[in-house]
Scaffold this motif. Structure first.
Motif, PDB file in Angstrom:
ATOM      1  N   THR A   1       1.564   9.152   7.933  1.00  0.00           N
ATOM      2  CA  THR A   1       1.021   9.709   6.707  1.00  0.00           C
ATOM      3  C   THR A   1       2.073   9.691   5.616  1.00  0.00           C
ATOM      4  OG1 THR A   1       1.670  11.945   7.326  1.00  0.00           O
ATOM      5  CG2 THR A   1      -0.522  11.230   7.999  1.00  0.00           C
TER       6      THR A   1
ATOM      7  N   SER B   1      -5.451   4.861   0.975  1.00  0.00           N
ATOM      8  CA  SER B   1      -6.166   5.245   2.192  1.00  0.00           C
ATOM      9  C   SER B   1      -7.411   4.407   2.409  1.00  0.00           C
ATOM     10  CB  SER B   1      -6.530   6.734   2.145  1.00  0.00           C
ATOM     11  OG  SER B   1      -7.259   7.030   0.959  1.00  0.00           O
TER      12      SER B   1
ATOM     13  N   ARG C   1      -0.495   5.434   4.648  1.00  0.00           N
ATOM     14  CA  ARG C   1      -1.708   5.532   3.830  1.00  0.00           C
ATOM     15  C   ARG C   1      -1.616   6.768   2.926  1.00  0.00           C
ATOM     16  NH1 ARG C   1      -6.086   2.385   5.286  1.00  0.00           N
ATOM     17  NH2 ARG C   1      -5.951   1.283   7.285  1.00  0.00           N
ATOM     18  N   TYR C   2      -2.086   6.623   1.695  1.00  0.00           N
ATOM     19  CA  TYR C   2      -2.039   7.750   0.768  1.00  0.00           C
ATOM     20  C   TYR C   2      -3.342   7.828  -0.030  1.00  0.00           C
ATOM     21  CZ  TYR C   2      -0.908   4.122  -2.660  1.00  0.00           C
ATOM     22  OH  TYR C   2      -0.939   3.005  -3.451  1.00  0.00           O
ATOM     23  N   PRO C   3      -3.756   9.019  -0.446  1.00  0.00           N
ATOM     24  CA  PRO C   3      -5.024   9.197  -1.166  1.00  0.00           C
ATOM     25  C   PRO C   3      -4.881   8.910  -2.657  1.00  0.00           C
ATOM     26  CG  PRO C   3      -4.009  11.324  -0.814  1.00  0.00           C
ATOM     27  CD  PRO C   3      -3.115  10.317  -0.141  1.00  0.00           C
TER      28      PRO C   3
END
Length: 369
Positions: free
Chosen positions: A2, A145, A157-159
């Motif tokens: 993450t 993401s 992954r990032y939002p």
């Protein structure tokens, strides 16, 4: 992995940033400034590509140009080889703790050769040549993401979306004076139409609108003025619709438009994250264009055989919606997605190489005889 799973490393770091496209300048502009404000040593290297060097100069970012532009896929290979060789020579003298890029072919190769760390950012699943050349050598690969590929333990992954590194409201405030520069007033309704050159390695054999002339006519019939932006020369019969403004001011224009129609995914996504509804007409779907369509209704993606017709129909219907529709959807997006500049800085600080202690300076125990 993450986006916030590691402690941040400390101390001053030597960072190399590589730029090979105008969009890379926008993406790294604020991280470069943030890293320098934290005391890190940042070196920026670029090759000529469209207005990339103009943007670096407009934003007053110190840089060195290592290679010229390419005018074909054949020449691109030669230019890339020159760029990578010169980057290796410069980086060897700098001895960076981390090298970063979008796509990251040269960055990953050079970092591997120098046994330092590479952090690559990417969001384009169908650019398989780049991913095949870069991903095996990269140490960390940061993707939105919604990215469709599973890369393995290297992937963070990032939002968010690349565009939120420079268009998040914490980083960007649209300037309304851009309207006067293109001959518009605040009360004018207008559309921006963006045409692609279809010369990128992942664009070969593809196309967007069937007839740009029809696009302009339909928009004018719907009551809006049309501003045309094209990679390369616009169609001769539409040259009168082309506008001129400084490249760093395009985002001001997108933010004030009533709608954006684009063959390019980046421009469509830029409009969407600014709260301007966009219609994306291109046979290639991406994770972020699909998400901006399905989750937020700020981008409308048309990739099938009737994409031209359906895209125009959607554009006309969008112009009939009240502006509050897009304001509400924009607020939802911003509440659920991050300022990506923060993520970039965090990843570079976190994964930058930590030098081993210099054993030659160790002192002996004074109590020993």
């Amino acid at each position: 992995m993450t986006a916030r799973s590691h402690p941040t490393s400390t101390g001053t770091k030597r960072v190399v940033v590589t730029i090979q496209h105008p969009g890379h300048v926008h993406f790294f502009r604020h991280p470069i400034a943030e890293l320098r404000s934290r005391g890190h040593e940042v070196h920026v290297f670029a090759r000529e590509s469209d207005v990339a060097i103009d943007l670096l100069e407009a934003y007053d970012i110190d840089h060195e140009v290592l290679a010229g532009a390419s005018d074909s896929l054949v020449s691109l290979a030669a230019v890339q080889a020159t760029y990578e060789a010169k980057l290796l020579a410069r980086a060897r003298r700098i001895d960076p703790d981390v090298i970063t890029a979008i796509g990251g072919v040269a960055a990953a190769h050079v970092a591997a050769a120098l046994r330092t760390t590479s952090v690559v950012f990417y969001d384009t699943e169908h650019a398989t040549l780049i991913t095949k050349l870069a991903y095996p050598f990269a140490d960390v690969i940061c993707t939105p993401s919604c990215y469709r590929g599973e890369i393995g333990s290297k992937q963070v992954r990032y939002p968010g979306y690349h565009e939120l590194a420079y268009l998040h409201p914490d980083r960007f405030e649209p300037d309304p004076t851009v309207l006067e520069s293109v001959g518009l007033s605040p009360d004018d309704r207008f559309a921006v139409v963006r045409l692609s050159s279809w010369e990128a390695s992942h664009d070969v054999g593809h196309g967007g609108f069937d007839d740009p002339r029809e696009v302009v006519d339909r928009l004018e019939d719907a009551g809006v003025e049309v501003l045309l932006s094209a990679e390369g020369e616009p169609p001769a019969e539409l040259a009168g619709y082309a506008f001129e403004t400084a490249p760093e001011r395009l985002h001001d224009l997108l933010a004030h438009a009533d709608i954006v129609l684009s063959e390019g995914a980046t421009t469509a996504a830029e409009a969407a994250v600014l709260g301007t509804p966009s219609v994306y007409v291109n046979p290639l779907s991406l994770g972020y264009t699909t998400e901006l369509d399905a989750e937020y209704g700020l981008l409308f993606e048309y990739t099938g055989e009737r994409r031209h017709v359906r895209g125009l129909e959607r554009a006309v219907s969008v112009l009939e919606e009240p502006s509050e529709t897009w304001t509400q959807r924009h607020q939802q997006l911003l509440s659920e997605r991050i300022d990506v500049t923060d993520l970039v800085v965090e990843q570079l600080e976190t994964h930058a190489r930590t030098p081993e202690p210099d054993r030659s300076t160790a002192t002996t125990n004074p109590t020993e005889p």
